[in-house]
Every structure is written in structure tokens, then in C-alpha cells.
Write an enzyme that holds these catalytic residues in place. Structure first.
Site, PDB file in Angstrom:
ATOM      1  N   GLY A   1      -3.770 -10.978   2.499  1.00 42.93           N
ATOM      2  CA  GLY A   1      -4.921 -11.429   1.663  1.00 42.93           C
ATOM      3  C   GLY A   1      -5.055 -12.869   1.291  1.00 42.93           C
TER       4      GLY A   1
ATOM      5  N   LYS B   1       8.062  -3.082  11.894  1.00 45.68           N
ATOM      6  CA  LYS B   1       8.172  -1.693  11.760  1.00 45.68           C
ATOM      7  C   LYS B   1       7.565  -0.851  13.270  1.00 45.68           C
ATOM      8  CE  LYS B   1       4.785   0.527  11.117  1.00 45.68           C
ATOM      9  NZ  LYS B   1       4.003   0.845   9.858  1.00 45.68           N
TER      10      LYS B   1
ATOM     11  N   GLY C   1       8.392   4.158  -3.107  1.00 42.67           N
ATOM     12  CA  GLY C   1       7.186   3.373  -3.338  1.00 42.67           C
ATOM     13  C   GLY C   1       7.319   1.828  -3.691  1.00 42.67           C
TER      14      GLY C   1
ATOM     15  N   ARG D   1      11.726  14.947  -2.863  1.00 45.67           N
ATOM     16  CA  ARG D   1      11.833  15.938  -3.883  1.00 45.67           C
ATOM     17  C   ARG D   1      10.561  16.827  -3.904  1.00 45.67           C
ATOM     18  NH1 ARG D   1       9.790  11.370  -8.661  1.00 45.67           N
ATOM     19  NH2 ARG D   1       7.685  10.824  -7.797  1.00 45.67           N
TER      20      ARG D   1
ATOM     21  N   ASP E   1      -2.003  -5.843  -2.365  1.00 45.41           N
ATOM     22  CA  ASP E   1      -1.256  -4.974  -2.958  1.00 45.41           C
ATOM     23  C   ASP E   1      -0.942  -5.256  -4.693  1.00 45.41           C
ATOM     24  OD1 ASP E   1      -0.830  -3.981  -0.563  1.00 45.41           O
ATOM     25  OD2 ASP E   1       1.218  -4.395  -0.427  1.00 45.41           O
TER      26      ASP E   1
ATOM     27  N   TYR F   1       4.619   7.065   3.328  1.00 43.17           N
ATOM     28  CA  TYR F   1       4.468   6.470   4.747  1.00 43.17           C
ATOM     29  C   TYR F   1       5.818   5.843   5.287  1.00 43.17           C
ATOM     30  CZ  TYR F   1      -0.682   5.230   4.379  1.00 43.17           C
ATOM     31  OH  TYR F   1      -2.033   5.433   4.443  1.00 43.17           O
TER      32      TYR F   1
ATOM     33  N   GLU G   1       8.208   7.318   8.359  1.00 50.39           N
ATOM     34  CA  GLU G   1       8.101   6.272   9.486  1.00 50.39           C
ATOM     35  C   GLU G   1       9.706   5.708   9.874  1.00 50.39           C
ATOM     36  OE1 GLU G   1       5.573   3.020   8.300  1.00 50.39           O
ATOM     37  OE2 GLU G   1       3.871   4.110   9.242  1.00 50.39           O
TER      38      GLU G   1
ATOM     39  N   GLU H   1     -10.861  13.085  24.200  1.00 45.48           N
ATOM     40  CA  GLU H   1     -12.077  13.983  24.593  1.00 45.48           C
ATOM     41  C   GLU H   1     -12.307  15.093  23.765  1.00 45.48           C
ATOM     42  OE1 GLU H   1     -12.334  15.656  28.536  1.00 45.48           O
ATOM     43  OE2 GLU H   1     -10.059  15.331  28.612  1.00 45.48           O
TER      44      GLU H   1
ATOM     45  N   HIS I   1     -12.348  11.967  30.500  1.00 49.33           N
ATOM     46  CA  HIS I   1     -11.229  12.895  31.249  1.00 49.33           C
ATOM     47  C   HIS I   1     -10.475  12.332  32.063  1.00 49.33           C
ATOM     48  CE1 HIS I   1     -10.109  17.134  31.784  1.00 49.33           C
ATOM     49  NE2 HIS I   1     -10.213  16.742  33.096  1.00 49.33           N
TER      50      HIS I   1
ATOM     51  N   TYR J   1       1.126 -18.501  11.555  1.00 47.25           N
ATOM     52  CA  TYR J   1       0.328 -18.522  10.090  1.00 47.25           C
ATOM     53  C   TYR J   1       0.561 -20.129   9.646  1.00 47.25           C
ATOM     54  CZ  TYR J   1      -0.784 -13.753   9.126  1.00 47.25           C
ATOM     55  OH  TYR J   1      -1.118 -12.588   8.895  1.00 47.25           O
TER      56      TYR J   1
ATOM     57  N   THR K   1       4.416  -9.216   3.544  1.00 46.76           N
ATOM     58  CA  THR K   1       5.168  -7.826   3.838  1.00 46.76           C
ATOM     59  C   THR K   1       4.833  -7.615   5.135  1.00 46.76           C
ATOM     60  OG1 THR K   1       5.186  -7.431   1.504  1.00 46.76           O
ATOM     61  CG2 THR K   1       5.484  -5.827   3.058  1.00 46.76           C
ATOM     62  N   CYS K   2       3.436  -7.546   5.500  1.00 49.21           N
ATOM     63  CA  CYS K   2       3.065  -7.158   6.902  1.00 49.21           C
ATOM     64  C   CYS K   2       3.805  -7.588   7.911  1.00 49.21           C
ATOM     65  CB  CYS K   2       1.710  -7.111   6.991  1.00 49.21           C
ATOM     66  SG  CYS K   2       1.029  -6.531   8.458  1.00 49.21           S
TER      67      CYS K   2
ATOM     68  N   CYS L   1       4.327  -3.947   8.417  1.00 53.29           N
ATOM     69  CA  CYS L   1       3.703  -3.221   9.777  1.00 53.29           C
ATOM     70  C   CYS L   1       4.301  -3.698  10.929  1.00 53.29           C
ATOM     71  CB  CYS L   1       2.173  -3.577   9.763  1.00 53.29           C
ATOM     72  SG  CYS L   1       1.531  -4.099   7.955  1.00 53.29           S
TER      73      CYS L   1
HETATM   74  P1  NDP Z   1       4.521   5.967  -0.989  1.00 59.03           P
HETATM   75  O1  NDP Z   1       3.632   5.836  -2.325  1.00 59.03           O
HETATM   76  O2  NDP Z   1       3.366   6.226   0.102  1.00 59.03           O
HETATM   77  O3  NDP Z   1       5.466   7.164  -1.158  1.00 59.03           O
HETATM   78  C1  NDP Z   1       6.470   6.941  -2.004  1.00 59.03           C
HETATM   79  C2  NDP Z   1       7.245   8.269  -2.045  1.00 59.03           C
HETATM   80  O4  NDP Z   1       8.475   8.187  -2.845  1.00 59.03           O
HETATM   81  C3  NDP Z   1       6.737   9.527  -2.643  1.00 59.03           C
HETATM   82  O5  NDP Z   1       6.850  10.537  -1.563  1.00 59.03           O
HETATM   83  C4  NDP Z   1       7.104   9.836  -3.843  1.00 59.03           C
HETATM   84  O6  NDP Z   1       7.157  11.153  -4.166  1.00 59.03           O
HETATM   85  C5  NDP Z   1       8.605   9.288  -3.764  1.00 59.03           C
HETATM   86  N1  NDP Z   1       9.067   9.123  -4.937  1.00 59.03           N
HETATM   87  C6  NDP Z   1       8.573   7.874  -5.780  1.00 59.03           C
HETATM   88  N2  NDP Z   1       9.412   7.969  -7.216  1.00 59.03           N
HETATM   89  C7  NDP Z   1      10.542   8.577  -6.602  1.00 59.03           C
HETATM   90  C8  NDP Z   1      11.553   8.670  -7.529  1.00 59.03           C
HETATM   91  N3  NDP Z   1      11.757   8.211  -8.455  1.00 59.03           N
HETATM   92  N4  NDP Z   1      12.531   9.800  -6.824  1.00 59.03           N
HETATM   93  C9  NDP Z   1      12.356  10.348  -5.712  1.00 59.03           C
HETATM   94  N5  NDP Z   1      11.209  10.216  -4.987  1.00 59.03           N
HETATM   95  C10 NDP Z   1      10.312   9.386  -5.487  1.00 59.03           C
HETATM   96  O7  NDP Z   1       5.238   4.560  -0.887  1.00 59.03           O
HETATM   97  P2  NDP Z   1       6.036   3.858   0.176  1.00 59.03           P
HETATM   98  O8  NDP Z   1       7.302   3.356  -0.160  1.00 59.03           O
HETATM   99  O9  NDP Z   1       6.274   5.010   1.406  1.00 59.03           O
HETATM  100  O10 NDP Z   1       4.906   2.865   0.856  1.00 59.03           O
HETATM  101  C11 NDP Z   1       4.142   2.091  -0.018  1.00 59.03           C
HETATM  102  C12 NDP Z   1       2.711   1.930   0.359  1.00 59.03           C
HETATM  103  O11 NDP Z   1       2.879   0.978   1.571  1.00 59.03           O
HETATM  104  C13 NDP Z   1       2.116   3.124   1.104  1.00 59.03           C
HETATM  105  O12 NDP Z   1       1.450   4.049   0.216  1.00 59.03           O
HETATM  106  C14 NDP Z   1       0.880   2.536   1.830  1.00 59.03           C
HETATM  107  O13 NDP Z   1      -0.173   2.276   1.224  1.00 59.03           O
HETATM  108  C15 NDP Z   1       1.670   1.517   2.324  1.00 59.03           C
HETATM  109  N6  NDP Z   1       2.241   1.384   3.794  1.00 59.03           N
HETATM  110  C16 NDP Z   1       1.286   1.623   4.708  1.00 59.03           C
HETATM  111  C17 NDP Z   1       1.853   2.009   6.009  1.00 59.03           C
HETATM  112  C18 NDP Z   1       0.808   2.230   7.206  1.00 59.03           C
HETATM  113  O14 NDP Z   1      -0.364   1.795   7.062  1.00 59.03           O
HETATM  114  N7  NDP Z   1       1.286   2.743   8.233  1.00 59.03           N
HETATM  115  C19 NDP Z   1       3.129   1.932   6.458  1.00 59.03           C
HETATM  116  C20 NDP Z   1       3.926   1.757   5.162  1.00 59.03           C
HETATM  117  C21 NDP Z   1       3.608   1.402   3.979  1.00 59.03           C
HETATM  118  P3  NDP Z   1       6.076  12.002  -4.884  1.00 59.03           P
HETATM  119  O15 NDP Z   1       5.052  12.073  -3.779  1.00 59.03           O
HETATM  120  O16 NDP Z   1       6.421  13.238  -5.339  1.00 59.03           O
HETATM  121  O17 NDP Z   1       5.495  11.070  -6.039  1.00 59.03           O
END
Ligand code: NDP
Length: 452
Positions: free
Chosen positions: A17, A52, A263, A200, A304, A179, A183, A442, A437, A101, A43-44, A49
Site C-alpha cells: 500500500g 509462501k 492472527g 481451538r 493492514d 489462512y 497454508e 467449465e 472443454h 521495489y 510482508t507480502c 504471499c
Molecule cells: P486469521 O485471523 O485468518 O486466523 C487466526 C487464527 O488464529 C484463527 O483461527 C483464530 O481462531 C486463531 N487464534 C487467534 N487467537 C488465538 C489464541 N489466542 N489461541 C489459539 N488460536 C487463536 O489470521 P492469520 O494469522 O492466519 O492471517 C492473518 C491475515 O493475513 C488473514 O486474515 C488474511 O487476511 C491475511 N492472509 C491472507 C492470505 C491469502 O490471501 N492467501 C494468506 C495469509 C494471510 P478463532 O477463529 O477461534 O478466532
């Protein structure tokens, strides 16, 4: 414009961004600075991204080697992985992108500062011990992995470290259900690591269409990922051989690493925003209005760090809208609806629009079309992969309001579906479209029977 200020725009953070905003503003003749303390591209490019996806490609080869046998190839059954080669080739590619960049910023005419910038006032920034004034300051500092605190949490690592491991462990525990967790579980499993995914909640990828996220869970398990759903971690203990991850069900997993993908949080600590009227949420992210202005009229933020939609292409669109607002006609708006997204888990998940659950809540009547089939590669190649596709249609308007896919090339296919949904395509438009096809895609234009 720059008579009273050193810069028209001072961008803090050279991620997706920030760089786009800087380049667009510079191309409009504005005097622009960008400061970056870590790596160009954010990060990306560096720990997200791009590397990864390279790792995802690497992890898919064993299945292809296996499939090749059915197509008559021999000798490719048991190749071995040299992790150091993969890691270092990846790093070399990222360094090439860092250079690109660097050139993009320099060629745009913006000044690039290699250092940590802090905000010292609504129009003041300090970097490398020197102060600069700016008409507008843009905070584009992104996010950072969050690991909760618990006994032994210092033994856990984040996705940042995954890209630079000295060696691959024999066994890994991945924690989270979003995500990054799914992944990396796919990557590690594909690279030959015994992989345990601990989440969890009862359902992975809980913000996605449930039927689709269930398909991902089944598909990952079929490929060998050990699933531990509705499971928490009590502590991590250091052992002679590595670590022991103690689960709340009384069992424990011995592993070489524990990846916490729980997260990401906004990078605002120590940024000096207390010298402005910017308002932060409890999680550190910055509150902005429709034009990305913070509580301070000269301080803006996007990407972000504002915690709206943490996706690179969204940050880039936000940057273009912001530059139009600041230095253009001010007509551009960002539409956060129908954002296509893909999770590069294995099997891959692509989606745009509403999940079936969301559509049921929003529309009086919906129709669901579903297709589940064996990909053509598997016919001779063997393997357990399936492809599942789903269309969610608002019955009253015939508009397709949700389009979902699990399986090979889901990201590539859903990108095009994103255009269709953006254009307001109806099911009749899908039906009138001629298929390609033989392809998996399709199926999206040949589904005639309602599943429900
Ligand atoms: P997410 O928010 O997607 O997932 C976080 C996960 O961690 C959730 O399942 C959450 O559980 C769990 N969690 C959170 N706190 C705790 C805790 N204290 N104890 C145990 N589990 C916990 O975050 P990510 O880190 O996976 O990714 C961050 C962001 O980055 C994504 O949301 C996405 O926007 C972006 N991203 C995009 C990608 C793509 O476009 N392909 C690839 C990677 C990242 P619960 O659901 O129960 O809250």
C-alpha cells in the site's frame, strides 16, 4: 504545493500500500518521501504471499511425481528435497524483488529513507535522527504476527521465521485455523514433515462457506495432515530432541517446531501517534474514515494497519483511492464488497461473494448449485483429490451472489468469477456462457440441477 513543507506526502512503510501511494503521488508531480526500516515490499513480498506461494509450489511436487507414474513416467518416484536449496533460491528471488521495489521508488522520483520513521507531530516525521515536515503523513506500517502468551510461548515461532529455517523438522505443530495456519500445514505436509494442525474451534476457516471449509479439512486430512480440532494448547516444554506441545486433552505432541498462526496485529507501537489525534483500537489498529483520514486531518493510514481487510490487493486499491482523494479528482471509492480471495491450502480454496450461510441470512430465497468431481489429472494419476464448486443464487433477481471452489487452480478460476459477480452476473448469464472443454472451470457454466 510544497512551499511550507519539505514533502507533500511522507509515507511510513514501503509495503504494497505504501509504495503504491508513494509512486502514484510522485507521478502526479508531488514531492514524496518513503521510509522503511526493514525490507522493501513489506510482508507480502518478504514474509507473506510471494515466498509462501513459492513454498506451496515446492510442496506440490511429490504428488506430481506420484501422478506421473500413471502417465507412463518412471524414475521420478522418490526424489528428495534439499531444503537449503529451496530456502536460498526463494531468498534470492525475494532479493531480486526488493531490488525492483527499490528501482520503482527511485524512478518515481520519491525519496527513499532506509530507517525507522516516527511521527513527532501532525506534520512532522523523524527518521535517522533528522526531522522532516509533510503536508500529509501516511501510515502504512502493516501488521506483525501475534502469538498469545502462555507457558512456553517463547518456544513458538511465527510465519516470519518459517521462511528462514535452518532445517526442516521431522514433525511440526501448526496452531490456528485461519489462512496462514492451513497454508503452512499444507506446505510442511507436502515437503514431507509430519504435520499436526491444532485449532481451538471445531471448524477451520470459519469465515468461509462451511461446506467449502469442510471440504478443505477433509482434503487436508486425506493428504496426511493430522487434525486436532476443538483443541487448545496448555504449554510448550523444551526437550532434548526439540519441544513437547501439551494439549488440553492430556496428550502431547513431540515436535521440532510449533508455528503459531494466530492472527496479525497492527504495527503501531512506538510510532509516535500520540503526537497526533489519531485514534487506535484496543488491538493497536488505526481508526480511519471513508477517505482513510485518521482523527488527525493531516495523518492518513491504509492497509493492514487499519485492520479492515488484510489483503495486498486491497491495500493497493486503498492507496489509489487515497491518492485520488488527496491529489486527484476525489471521485474514486473503494468497494469492499465481492472481494475475491484464495487460501493456498491444499486443496486450494477460492471464493467471491457470500457464503451460503450469509446469503441465507441476507436473501429471502436462495438456490444452491453444487458440483463435486474427480479432477482429470487423477484419472490416470491416482490420488484422492476432488474438486468442489458451488454457486449461490438469489432466486428473486437470479443474481449469483456467491461463488466458491475447492480444488486445483481455485485461485486462478475464482479471479474471473470475481469479474462476473462485480458485473452483477445472473445465473442465466452463467448458463449462456460456453464452457472451455476439458477444464474444471467449465463446471461453473454447466451446473443446471439445484442441490437445494
Ligand atoms: P486469521 O485471523 O485468518 O486466523 C487466526 C487464527 O488464529 C484463527 O483461527 C483464530 O481462531 C486463531 N487464534 C487467534 N487467537 C488465538 C489464541 N489466542 N489461541 C489459539 N488460536 C487463536 O489470521 P492469520 O494469522 O492466519 O492471517 C492473518 C491475515 O493475513 C488473514 O486474515 C488474511 O487476511 C491475511 N492472509 C491472507 C492470505 C491469502 O490471501 N492467501 C494468506 C495469509 C494471510 P478463532 O477463529 O477461534 O478466532
Amino acid at each position: 504545493m510544497t512551499t511550507e513543507f519539505d514533502y507533500d506526502l511522507f509515507v511510513i512503510g514501503a509495503g504494497s500500500g505504501g509504495v503504491r501511494a508513494a509512486r502514484m503521488a510522485a507521478s502526479k508531480g508531488k514531492k514524496v518521501a518513503v521510509a522503511e526500516e526493514r525490507y522493501l515490499g513489506g510482508t507480502c513480498v518478504n514474509v507473506g504471499c510471494v515466498p509462501k506461494k513459492l513454498f506451496v509450489y515446492a510442496s506440490q511436487f511429490p504428488e506430481l511425481f506420484h501422478a506421473s507414474k500413471g502417465f507412463g513416467w518412471s524414475g521420478a518416484e522418490a526424489p528428495t528435497l534439499d531444503w537449503a536449496v529451496l530456502r536460498d533460491n526463494k531468498t534470492a528471488e525475494i532479493e531480486r524483488l526488493n531490488g525492483i521495489y527499490n528501482n520503482l521508488i527511485n524512478n518515481s522520483g520519491a525519496d527513499l529513507f532506509d530507517g525507522r520513521a516516527t511521527v513527532t507531530g501532525p506534520h512532522q516525521v523523524e527518521v535517522n535522527g533528522k526531522g522532516y515536515s509533510a503536508r500529509v503523513i501516511l501510515i502504512a506500517t502493516g501488521g506483525w504476527p501475534y502469538i498469545p502468551e502462555f507457558p512456553g510461548s517463547d518456544l513458538a515461532i511465527s510465519s516470519n521465521e518459517m521462511f528462514f529455517l535452518d532445517e526442516l523438522p521431522k514433525t511440526a505443530v501448526v496452531v490456528g485455523g485461519g489462512y496462514i495456519a492451513v497454508e503452512f500445514a499444507g506446505i510442511l505436509n507436502g515437503l514431507g514433515v509430519e504435520t499436526h494442525l491444532v485449532y481451538r474451534g471445531p471448524n477451520l476457516l470459519k469465515s468461509f462457506d462451511r461446506e467449502m471449509s469442510d471440504k478443505v479439512t477433509e482434503g487436508m486430512a486425506a493428504k496426511g495432515v493430522h487434525m486436532h480440532l476443538s483443541t487448545q494448547i496448555n504449554e510448550i516444554i523444551k526437550t532434548d530432541a526439540g519441544i513437547s506441545v501439551v494439549l488440553d486433552n492430556g496428550s502431547s505432541l513431540d515436535a521440532g517446531l510449533a508455528l503459531y498462526a494466530t492472527g496479525r496485529q497492527a504495527n503501531t507501537a512506538g510510532l509516535g501517534l500520540e503526537h497526533t489525534n489519531a485514534v487506535l483500537r484496543p488491538n493497536g489498529s488505526i481508526v480511519v474514515d471513508d477517505n482513510f483520514a485518521t482523527g488527525d486531518p493531516s495523518v492518513y493510514a491504509l492497509g493492514d494497519v487499519i485492520d479492515r481487510v488484510q489483503l495486498t490487493p486491497v491495500a493497493i486499491q486503498e492507496a489509489m483511492v487515497l491518492v485520488d482523494h488527496l491529489f486527484g479528482e476525489g471521485l474514486a471509492r473503494i468497494d469492499y464488497g465481492d472481494i475475491p480471495t484464495a487460501v493456498f491450502c491444499q486443496p486450494e480454496l477460492g471464493t467471491v461473494g457470500l457464503s451460503e450461510e450469509q446469503a441465507r441470512a441476507e436473501y429471502a430465497d436462495i438456490d444452491v448449485y453444487l458440483s463435486d468431481f474427480k479432477p482429470m489429472l487423477q484419472t490416470l494419476g491416482g490420488g484422492s483429490d476432488r474438486i468442489t464448486m458451488k454457486l449461490v443464487v438469489d432466486r428473486a433477481s437470479d443474481r449469483v451472489v456467491g461463488c466458491h471452489m475447492v480444488g486445483e487452480h481455485a485461485a486462478e478460476i475464482i479471479q474471473g468469477m470475481g469479474i462476473a459477480l462485480k458485473a452483477g452476473a445472473t445465473k442465466a448469464h452463467f448458463d449462456a456462457t460456453v464452457g472451455i472443454h476439458p477444464s474444471a472451470a467449465e463446471e461453473f457454466v454447466t451446473m443446471r440441477e439445484k442441490a437445494r
